[in-house]
Design a protein around this motif. Structure first.
Motif, PDB file in Angstrom:
ATOM      1  N   TRP A  84       0.869  -1.219   0.016  1.00 31.65           N
ATOM      2  CA  TRP A  84      -0.030  -0.051   0.000  1.00 31.65           C
ATOM      3  C   TRP A  84       0.739   1.334  -0.012  1.00 31.65           C
ATOM      4  O   TRP A  84       0.168   2.052  -0.686  1.00 31.65           O
ATOM      5  CB  TRP A  84      -1.050  -0.014   1.172  1.00 31.65           C
ATOM      6  CG  TRP A  84      -2.129  -1.080   0.930  1.00 31.65           C
ATOM      7  CD1 TRP A  84      -2.187  -2.280   1.770  1.00 31.65           C
ATOM      8  CD2 TRP A  84      -2.957  -0.981  -0.012  1.00 31.65           C
ATOM      9  NE1 TRP A  84      -3.484  -2.737   0.979  1.00 31.65           N
ATOM     10  CE2 TRP A  84      -4.025  -2.092   0.037  1.00 31.65           C
ATOM     11  CE3 TRP A  84      -3.432   0.008  -1.071  1.00 31.65           C
ATOM     12  CZ2 TRP A  84      -4.820  -2.377  -0.786  1.00 31.65           C
ATOM     13  CZ3 TRP A  84      -4.559  -0.205  -2.007  1.00 31.65           C
ATOM     14  CH2 TRP A  84      -5.127  -1.337  -1.768  1.00 31.65           C
ATOM     15  N   PRO A  85       2.098   1.528   0.575  1.00 28.96           N
ATOM     16  CA  PRO A  85       2.740   2.528   0.406  1.00 28.96           C
ATOM     17  C   PRO A  85       3.176   2.959  -0.904  1.00 28.96           C
ATOM     18  O   PRO A  85       3.313   3.992  -1.174  1.00 28.96           O
ATOM     19  CB  PRO A  85       4.099   2.471   1.436  1.00 28.96           C
ATOM     20  CG  PRO A  85       3.575   1.413   2.415  1.00 28.96           C
ATOM     21  CD  PRO A  85       2.451   0.413   1.849  1.00 28.96           C
ATOM     22  N   LEU A  90       2.576   6.326  -5.748  1.00 26.47           N
ATOM     23  CA  LEU A  90       2.108   6.542  -7.142  1.00 26.47           C
ATOM     24  C   LEU A  90       1.044   7.422  -7.250  1.00 26.47           C
ATOM     25  O   LEU A  90       0.865   8.266  -8.289  1.00 26.47           O
ATOM     26  CB  LEU A  90       2.051   4.933  -7.867  1.00 26.47           C
ATOM     27  CG  LEU A  90       3.111   4.057  -7.950  1.00 26.47           C
ATOM     28  CD1 LEU A  90       2.634   2.830  -8.448  1.00 26.47           C
ATOM     29  CD2 LEU A  90       3.875   4.796  -8.885  1.00 26.47           C
ATOM     30  N   ALA A  91       0.208   7.321  -6.253  1.00 27.19           N
ATOM     31  CA  ALA A  91      -1.074   8.250  -6.431  1.00 27.19           C
ATOM     32  C   ALA A  91      -0.713   9.500  -6.133  1.00 27.19           C
ATOM     33  O   ALA A  91      -1.051  10.704  -6.934  1.00 27.19           O
ATOM     34  CB  ALA A  91      -2.127   7.857  -5.534  1.00 27.19           C
ATOM     35  N   LEU A  92       0.486   9.871  -5.404  1.00 27.99           N
ATOM     36  CA  LEU A  92       0.807  11.280  -4.997  1.00 27.99           C
ATOM     37  C   LEU A  92       1.646  11.670  -6.176  1.00 27.99           C
ATOM     38  O   LEU A  92       1.571  12.953  -6.653  1.00 27.99           O
ATOM     39  CB  LEU A  92       1.681  11.098  -3.786  1.00 27.99           C
ATOM     40  CG  LEU A  92       2.622  12.676  -3.733  1.00 27.99           C
ATOM     41  CD1 LEU A  92       1.520  13.633  -3.075  1.00 27.99           C
ATOM     42  CD2 LEU A  92       3.545  12.440  -2.297  1.00 27.99           C
ATOM     43  N   LEU A 105      -5.904  15.308 -14.242  1.00 25.59           N
ATOM     44  CA  LEU A 105      -5.252  14.322 -13.763  1.00 25.59           C
ATOM     45  C   LEU A 105      -4.731  14.725 -12.176  1.00 25.59           C
ATOM     46  O   LEU A 105      -4.910  13.488 -11.635  1.00 25.59           O
ATOM     47  CB  LEU A 105      -3.853  14.556 -14.572  1.00 25.59           C
ATOM     48  CG  LEU A 105      -2.934  13.432 -14.362  1.00 25.59           C
ATOM     49  CD1 LEU A 105      -3.468  12.027 -14.806  1.00 25.59           C
ATOM     50  CD2 LEU A 105      -1.678  13.596 -15.093  1.00 25.59           C
ATOM     51  N   PHE A 106      -4.982  15.720 -11.636  1.00 25.21           N
ATOM     52  CA  PHE A 106      -5.008  15.840 -10.036  1.00 25.21           C
ATOM     53  C   PHE A 106      -6.403  15.412  -9.541  1.00 25.21           C
ATOM     54  O   PHE A 106      -5.959  14.718  -8.493  1.00 25.21           O
ATOM     55  CB  PHE A 106      -4.938  17.360  -9.818  1.00 25.21           C
ATOM     56  CG  PHE A 106      -4.825  17.889  -8.253  1.00 25.21           C
ATOM     57  CD1 PHE A 106      -3.693  17.606  -7.826  1.00 25.21           C
ATOM     58  CD2 PHE A 106      -5.891  18.251  -7.678  1.00 25.21           C
ATOM     59  CE1 PHE A 106      -3.446  17.857  -6.279  1.00 25.21           C
ATOM     60  CE2 PHE A 106      -6.050  18.420  -6.332  1.00 25.21           C
ATOM     61  CZ  PHE A 106      -4.541  18.314  -5.684  1.00 25.21           C
ATOM     62  N   ILE A 107      -7.247  15.334  -9.886  1.00 20.95           N
ATOM     63  CA  ILE A 107      -8.728  15.003  -9.360  1.00 20.95           C
ATOM     64  C   ILE A 107      -8.310  13.239  -9.745  1.00 20.95           C
ATOM     65  O   ILE A 107      -8.778  12.597  -8.471  1.00 20.95           O
ATOM     66  CB  ILE A 107      -9.545  15.393 -10.279  1.00 20.95           C
ATOM     67  CG1 ILE A 107      -9.901  16.929  -9.776  1.00 20.95           C
ATOM     68  CG2 ILE A 107     -10.999  14.784  -9.752  1.00 20.95           C
ATOM     69  CD1 ILE A 107     -10.903  17.639 -10.500  1.00 20.95           C
ATOM     70  N   ILE A 108      -8.066  12.840 -10.697  1.00 24.67           N
ATOM     71  CA  ILE A 108      -7.826  11.380 -10.808  1.00 24.67           C
ATOM     72  C   ILE A 108      -6.942  10.984  -9.467  1.00 24.67           C
ATOM     73  O   ILE A 108      -7.019  10.005  -9.047  1.00 24.67           O
ATOM     74  CB  ILE A 108      -7.458  11.022 -11.909  1.00 24.67           C
ATOM     75  CG1 ILE A 108      -8.659  11.169 -12.957  1.00 24.67           C
ATOM     76  CG2 ILE A 108      -6.845   9.301 -12.161  1.00 24.67           C
ATOM     77  CD1 ILE A 108      -8.176  11.106 -14.547  1.00 24.67           C
ATOM     78  N   GLY A 109      -5.800  11.315  -9.654  1.00 31.25           N
ATOM     79  CA  GLY A 109      -4.632  11.201  -8.447  1.00 31.25           C
ATOM     80  C   GLY A 109      -5.253  11.434  -7.214  1.00 31.25           C
ATOM     81  O   GLY A 109      -5.061  10.423  -6.223  1.00 31.25           O
ATOM     82  N   CYS A 110      -6.090  12.354  -6.640  1.00 25.42           N
ATOM     83  CA  CYS A 110      -6.452  12.484  -5.447  1.00 25.42           C
ATOM     84  C   CYS A 110      -7.719  11.166  -5.327  1.00 25.42           C
ATOM     85  O   CYS A 110      -7.625  10.670  -4.293  1.00 25.42           O
ATOM     86  CB  CYS A 110      -7.458  13.711  -5.171  1.00 25.42           C
ATOM     87  SG  CYS A 110      -6.441  15.234  -5.240  1.00 25.42           S
ATOM     88  N   GLY A 113      -5.382   8.367  -4.638  1.00 26.34           N
ATOM     89  CA  GLY A 113      -5.039   8.262  -3.278  1.00 26.34           C
ATOM     90  C   GLY A 113      -5.787   8.076  -2.208  1.00 26.34           C
ATOM     91  O   GLY A 113      -5.360   7.502  -1.173  1.00 26.34           O
ATOM     92  N   VAL A 114      -7.163   8.451  -2.293  1.00 26.94           N
ATOM     93  CA  VAL A 114      -7.976   8.006  -1.254  1.00 26.94           C
ATOM     94  C   VAL A 114      -8.188   6.653  -1.296  1.00 26.94           C
ATOM     95  O   VAL A 114      -8.197   6.034  -0.233  1.00 26.94           O
ATOM     96  CB  VAL A 114      -9.347   8.806  -1.691  1.00 26.94           C
ATOM     97  CG1 VAL A 114     -10.655   8.269  -0.665  1.00 26.94           C
ATOM     98  CG2 VAL A 114      -9.125  10.427  -1.267  1.00 26.94           C
ATOM     99  N   LEU A 115      -8.305   6.100  -2.332  1.00 32.39           N
ATOM    100  CA  LEU A 115      -8.383   4.535  -2.441  1.00 32.39           C
ATOM    101  C   LEU A 115      -7.183   3.935  -1.581  1.00 32.39           C
ATOM    102  O   LEU A 115      -7.359   2.753  -1.206  1.00 32.39           O
ATOM    103  CB  LEU A 115      -8.677   4.014  -3.936  1.00 32.39           C
ATOM    104  CG  LEU A 115      -9.876   4.463  -4.542  1.00 32.39           C
ATOM    105  CD1 LEU A 115     -10.067   3.972  -5.947  1.00 32.39           C
ATOM    106  CD2 LEU A 115     -11.247   3.731  -3.631  1.00 32.39           C
ATOM    107  N   ALA A 116      -6.111   4.204  -2.277  1.00 31.20           N
ATOM    108  CA  ALA A 116      -4.894   3.613  -1.785  1.00 31.20           C
ATOM    109  C   ALA A 116      -4.717   3.848  -0.115  1.00 31.20           C
ATOM    110  O   ALA A 116      -4.148   2.928   0.627  1.00 31.20           O
ATOM    111  CB  ALA A 116      -3.496   4.226  -2.295  1.00 31.20           C
TER     112      ALA A 116
END
Length: 131
Positions: A84-85, A90-92, A105-110, A113-116
């Protein structure tokens, strides 16, 4: 915790003595303010440790007659490897690329990131630990 307290008290004394000497020798505001803040932060930690050391039962390493075997026992839970880290990192990375490339792309990453982060937080709520 008394040993740790004395280490931080000694460091506080060092910073308190070095800060005026640094100011007198260099006249630099930036370094003087950094040393002043470092002295205050180390003093804060030493006060915290001092108050807690006075209220705690002495640990085996704080007693003069303490033996190594007195500190034996369970030290805590140390988790095994986790993926998970890496997913959080990767999400960050996607979020940082989103700042450069576009808001979408920032929204997709957020979202990723929430899922991870949820996966990392709840990774031990499976199997025998499931609720």
């Amino acid at each position: 915790m008394k040993a740790e307290t004395w280490i931080f008290v000694t460091t506080t004394i060092f910073f308190v003595l070095v800060t005026p000497a640094y100011w007198l020798i260099t006249g630099d505001w930036t370094g003087t303010s950094a040393l002043t803040m470092a002295a205050l932060l180390v003093a804060m930690v030493s006060l915290y440790l001092g108050f807690h050391a006075a209220r705690m039962d002495p640990r085996p390493e704080d007693r003069k007659d303490g033996e190594i075997a007195d500190g034996a026992g369970e030290l805590g839970f140390f988790p095994p490897y986790s993926w998970w880290p890496m997913w959080c990192g990767l999400a960050l990375g996607v979020c940082v690329l989103g700042v450069v490339m576009g808001w979408w792309l920032f929204i997709i990453g957020c979202f990723l990131g929430v899922l991870a982060l949820q996966g990392w937080i709840f990774e031990y709520y499976r199997g025998e630990h499931a609720h």
